[in-house]
Design an enzyme around this catalytic site. Structure first.
Site, PDB file in Angstrom:
ATOM      1  N   GLU A  99     -16.481   6.765   3.375  1.00  0.00           N
ATOM      2  CA  GLU A  99     -15.811   6.355   4.613  1.00  0.00           C
ATOM      3  C   GLU A  99     -15.808   7.533   5.572  1.00  0.00           C
ATOM      4  OE1 GLU A  99     -11.611   5.529   4.357  1.00  0.00           O
ATOM      5  OE2 GLU A  99     -11.366   6.832   2.617  1.00  0.00           O
ATOM      6  N   LYS A 123      -2.575   6.995   1.238  1.00  0.00           N
ATOM      7  CA  LYS A 123      -2.345   7.227   2.666  1.00  0.00           C
ATOM      8  C   LYS A 123      -1.240   8.279   2.788  1.00  0.00           C
ATOM      9  CE  LYS A 123      -2.330   4.802   7.075  1.00  0.00           C
ATOM     10  NZ  LYS A 123      -3.667   5.308   7.458  1.00  0.00           N
ATOM     11  N   ARG A 146       0.833  -1.206   0.000  1.00  0.00           N
ATOM     12  CA  ARG A 146       0.000   0.000   0.000  1.00  0.00           C
ATOM     13  C   ARG A 146       0.867   1.254   0.000  1.00  0.00           C
ATOM     14  NH1 ARG A 146      -4.503   0.908   4.599  1.00  0.00           N
ATOM     15  NH2 ARG A 146      -2.618   1.165   5.871  1.00  0.00           N
TER      16      ARG A 146
END
Length: 338
Positions: free
Chosen positions: A222, A186, A85
């Site tokens: 989210e 992220k 990720r």
């Protein structure tokens, strides 16, 4: 992506007493530099005032934990997923990739050195924060050419101190991410943009914001810091969107629901208009694994859920059992260190 990576990993130690966490930790701090192969107590970073991180926010990070099992083993949970990720995030921000094996070895080396900091108490762990940023001077709008990769760590106590309290959320009027933007990355810049809204939510008495898609404002995406799941009967439903951060915890919960609990799983668009049809709701992420939701406020329409309902509880107990070694893990999920 081009550029040179300067490798290092280190730990920042937060003083923590028994009253705060139920755990007493040793004192001290450690820094390990891969190039020099030396240990020191230096944990500060000195950079030019026009370093890429300062001027253009070229920074990405991960969040993960080291756990101590009942038989005193220390292990990581799916660190390869964090490595992959981080590289996905790196691609989007024009940051060089890190070899996944080097990523995992850096984290393991840190935990091996600081094994005494991995808590012995139930629910506690050693939180690990790998991060990477542009470190050389950049004044024109362009990627940096030098980067630092670091990992710091701090022991954390049980997330639910004093018992589990279901969360109260609100449907946000602000947007978290644009279509085809960086919502799946992220990066610190995404979290910086959420700070105003989370401060306002707290001031208004809410625990978090639920964001909907910015294009139509009709589908759930989210919250500011976690993916969201819904449950009806024996079916787990989780939103699917290119703007959502791909949570490793959520991915693991989906597997546990299917393979351990025999639940049906739907990864699909979740309409705002249907969230009152679900029985349970939870937020999932590294910190709490699953935080039960009690209420979502949709502009005055209060939608209530079972809180720590039977399915959320079973998902939580099974996944934390895997992380702590009391439940057999799927192949490849656990990386033993010591």
């Amino acid at each position: 992506s081009g550029g040179t990576i300067l490798w290092s990993w280190h730990i920042w130690v937060v003083d923590m007493d028994a009253d705060a966490s139920g755990v007493v930790y040793p004192s001290g701090s450690m820094f390990m530099d891969r190039n020099l192969g030396a240990l020191s107590t230096e944990h500060t970073i000195t950079l030019s005032e026009d370093a890429g991180i300062y001027q253009y926010c070229q920074e990405i990070f991960e969040g993960m934990k080291a756990y101590r099992t009942a038989d005193n083993k220390i292990q990581l949970f799916r660190p390869d997923c964090n490595a992959n990720r981080m590289n996905d995030s790196a691609d989007r921000l024009c940051i060089p990739n890190i070899d996944p094996d080097d990523f995992v070895q850096a984290v393991k080396a840190l935990v091996e050195v600081e094994k005494d900091w991995v808590p012995h108490s139930d629910g506690a762990s050693l939180y690990l924060r790998p991060f990477m940023f542009g470190s050389n001077p950049v004044i024109g709008v362009k990627p940096a050419t030098e980067y630092q990769f670091r990992v710091f760590a701090t022991p954390v106590g049980p997330y639910f101190k004093g018992g589990i309290k279901p969360l109260t959320l609100r449907i946000s009027d602000l947007d978290r991410a644009a279509p085809r933007g960086t919502g799946h990355v992220k990066a610190g810049l995404n979290y910086a943009m959420s700070l105003y809204n989370i401060v306002d939510a707290h001031e208004q008495g809410y625990d978090e914001n639920v964001y909907v898609d910015s294009a139509t404002r009709t589908h759930i995406e989210e919250t500011g810091g976690a993916n969201i799941i819904f449950i009806k009967g024996n079916t787990l439903v989780t939103p699917k969107s290119d703007s959502i951060l791909p949570s490793i915890t959520r991915r693991s919960i989906v597997h546990v629901a299917k393979e351990y609990l025999g639940m049906e799983v739907e990864e699909r668009d979740v309409a705002l208009s249907e969230i009152d049809q679900f029985e349970e709701c939870g937020l999932c992420g590294t910190a709490a694994v699953i935080s039960p939701v009690g209420t979502i406020d949709d502009h005055g329409k209060l939608i209530h859920y079972a809180g720590f309902g039977p399915k959320i509880q079973k998902l939580y107990e099974t996944l934390t059992g895997i992380q702590m070694g009391s439940v057999p893990a799927p192949e490849g999920w656990i990386c033993e260190i010591l």
